[in-house]
Design a protein around this motif. Structure first.
Motif, short mmCIF file in Angstrom:
data_model
loop_
_atom_site.label_atom_id
_atom_site.label_comp_id
_atom_site.label_asym_id
_atom_site.label_seq_id
_atom_site.Cartn_x
_atom_site.Cartn_y
_atom_site.Cartn_z
N GLY A 1 61.83 26.05 75.86
CA GLY A 1 61.33 26.51 74.58
C GLY A 1 62.03 27.80 74.24
O GLY A 1 62.39 28.57 75.12
N LYS B 1 56.04 22.47 58.68
CA LYS B 1 55.98 23.91 58.89
C LYS B 1 54.57 24.17 59.41
O LYS B 1 53.59 23.90 58.72
CB LYS B 1 56.24 24.65 57.59
CG LYS B 1 56.02 26.15 57.64
CD LYS B 1 57.01 26.89 58.50
CE LYS B 1 58.36 27.00 57.86
NZ LYS B 1 59.34 27.68 58.74
N GLN C 1 51.79 26.80 61.79
CA GLN C 1 51.53 28.21 62.09
C GLN C 1 50.27 28.36 62.92
O GLN C 1 49.31 27.59 62.76
CB GLN C 1 51.38 29.00 60.80
CG GLN C 1 51.10 30.47 60.97
CD GLN C 1 51.12 31.20 59.63
OE1 GLN C 1 52.01 31.00 58.83
NE2 GLN C 1 50.12 32.04 59.41
N TYR D 1 58.85 32.80 66.19
CA TYR D 1 59.22 31.48 65.68
C TYR D 1 59.74 30.62 66.84
O TYR D 1 60.73 30.97 67.48
CB TYR D 1 60.30 31.61 64.60
CG TYR D 1 60.81 30.27 64.10
CD1 TYR D 1 60.04 29.50 63.24
CD2 TYR D 1 62.05 29.78 64.51
CE1 TYR D 1 60.50 28.27 62.79
CE2 TYR D 1 62.52 28.55 64.06
CZ TYR D 1 61.74 27.81 63.21
OH TYR D 1 62.19 26.58 62.76
N ILE D 2 59.04 29.51 67.10
CA ILE D 2 59.50 28.58 68.12
C ILE D 2 60.58 27.72 67.46
O ILE D 2 60.29 26.89 66.61
CB ILE D 2 58.35 27.72 68.67
CG1 ILE D 2 57.34 28.62 69.38
CG2 ILE D 2 58.90 26.65 69.63
CD1 ILE D 2 56.09 27.91 69.84
N ASP D 3 61.81 27.97 67.87
CA ASP D 3 62.96 27.31 67.25
C ASP D 3 63.23 25.96 67.90
O ASP D 3 63.35 24.95 67.23
CB ASP D 3 64.18 28.24 67.35
CG ASP D 3 65.39 27.72 66.60
OD1 ASP D 3 65.25 26.78 65.80
OD2 ASP D 3 66.48 28.27 66.80
N THR E 1 55.10 30.63 64.28
CA THR E 1 55.40 29.51 63.40
C THR E 1 56.42 28.60 64.08
O THR E 1 57.09 28.99 65.04
CB THR E 1 55.96 29.97 62.04
OG1 THR E 1 57.20 30.66 62.26
CG2 THR E 1 54.98 30.88 61.32
N SER E 2 56.54 27.40 63.55
CA SER E 2 57.55 26.47 64.02
C SER E 2 57.72 25.36 63.00
O SER E 2 56.80 25.09 62.22
CB SER E 2 57.15 25.86 65.37
OG SER E 2 58.24 25.15 65.93
N ASP E 3 58.89 24.75 62.99
CA ASP E 3 59.13 23.54 62.22
C ASP E 3 59.06 22.40 63.22
O ASP E 3 59.90 22.30 64.11
CB ASP E 3 60.50 23.61 61.53
CG ASP E 3 60.52 24.71 60.48
OD1 ASP E 3 59.67 24.68 59.58
OD2 ASP E 3 61.38 25.61 60.57
N VAL E 4 58.03 21.58 63.09
CA VAL E 4 57.61 20.66 64.15
C VAL E 4 57.84 19.21 63.73
O VAL E 4 57.48 18.81 62.62
CB VAL E 4 56.11 20.91 64.45
CG1 VAL E 4 55.57 19.93 65.46
CG2 VAL E 4 55.89 22.34 64.92
N LEU F 1 62.10 31.27 71.54
CA LEU F 1 61.35 32.11 70.62
C LEU F 1 62.35 32.99 69.87
O LEU F 1 63.09 33.77 70.48
CB LEU F 1 60.36 32.98 71.40
CG LEU F 1 59.22 33.63 70.63
CD1 LEU F 1 58.34 32.60 69.94
CD2 LEU F 1 58.38 34.48 71.57
#
Length: 154
Positions: free
Chosen positions: A70, A148, A150, A77-79, A113-116, A72
Motif C-alpha cells: 500500500g 472517490k 474518504q 491519499y492511498i494511491d 482518501t482513495s480512488d477505489v 500513502l
C-alpha cells in the motif's frame, strides 16, 4: 509476515503484483478491455519510480516474497493498494491498511482518501470509508468505473 519500506530494487516485483492482481482478482468486476486498459499503466515507468521515491510505500513480505503493498501519497491519499492473487483473504490487506492509517495519523492527517476499484470498495467500506462520488475514468478509450472514497478522523 513482516513489513518494510520499498526501494527502487522492488519495482519489478511491485509492478508484476499490480498486473497479476488486477488480471485475476478484478476479473469479476471489470471486463477484459477494462482490465487491459487498467494494467497498461504499468508501462508508465516514470510514475512508478515517482511512487517509490516520493510516497510512503509499505510492503508486506512473506518468505522474501512481496505479498501485498500500500502507498500513502501526501500523508493522506492511498494511491496504490494491492494484495497478491495467491494471498487474498488472509488479513494482509487489513494489516497493511492499519499501518498506512497509523502513518497518516502520525502526519496529523484528518482524512484519508482513495480512488477505489469496484473490487476493493467493500474492504474500504468495512474500514469506515464512505463514497464521495462514482467516477467514470477513460483510459485508452475505455471507461473504467471507480469510487472517490474518504474516511474522516476526529
Amino acid at each position: 509476515m513482516h513489513f518494510r519500506k520499498a526501494t527502487i530494487l522492488d519495482l519489478n516485483e511491485i509492478q508484476e503484483l499490480f498486473v497479476q492482481t488486477i488480471q485475476s482478482v478484478c476479473k469479476n468486476d471489470y471486463n477484459p478491455d477494462q482490465i487491459n486498459a487498467w494494467v497498461s499503466g504499468v508501462k508508465i515507468t516514470e510514475r512508478w519510480v515517482d511512487v517509490i521515491e516520493k510516497q510512503f510505500v509499505l510492503l508486506a513480505i512473506i518468505e522474501e516474497q512481496i505479498v501485498g503493498y500500500g502507498t500513502l501519497k501526501n500523508n493522506n491519499y492511498i494511491d496504490l493498494f494491492f494484495i497478491h492473487k495467491d494471498f487474498q483473504r488472509q488479513g494482509i490487506a487489513q494489516k497493511i491498511f492499519n499501518e498506512l492509517e497509523i502513518e497518516a495519523k502520525n502526519q496529523d492527517s484528518k482524512i484519508i482518501t482513495s480512488d477505489v476499484s469496484i473490487t476493493a470498495k467493500g474492504f474500504f467500506e468495512k474500514n469506515a470509508f464512505f463514497v464521495k462520488a462514482e467516477q467514470k475514468n477513460i483510459v485508452k478509450g475505455v471507461e473504467i468505473i471507480n469510487y472517490k472514497m474518504q474516511k474522516n478522523y476526529k
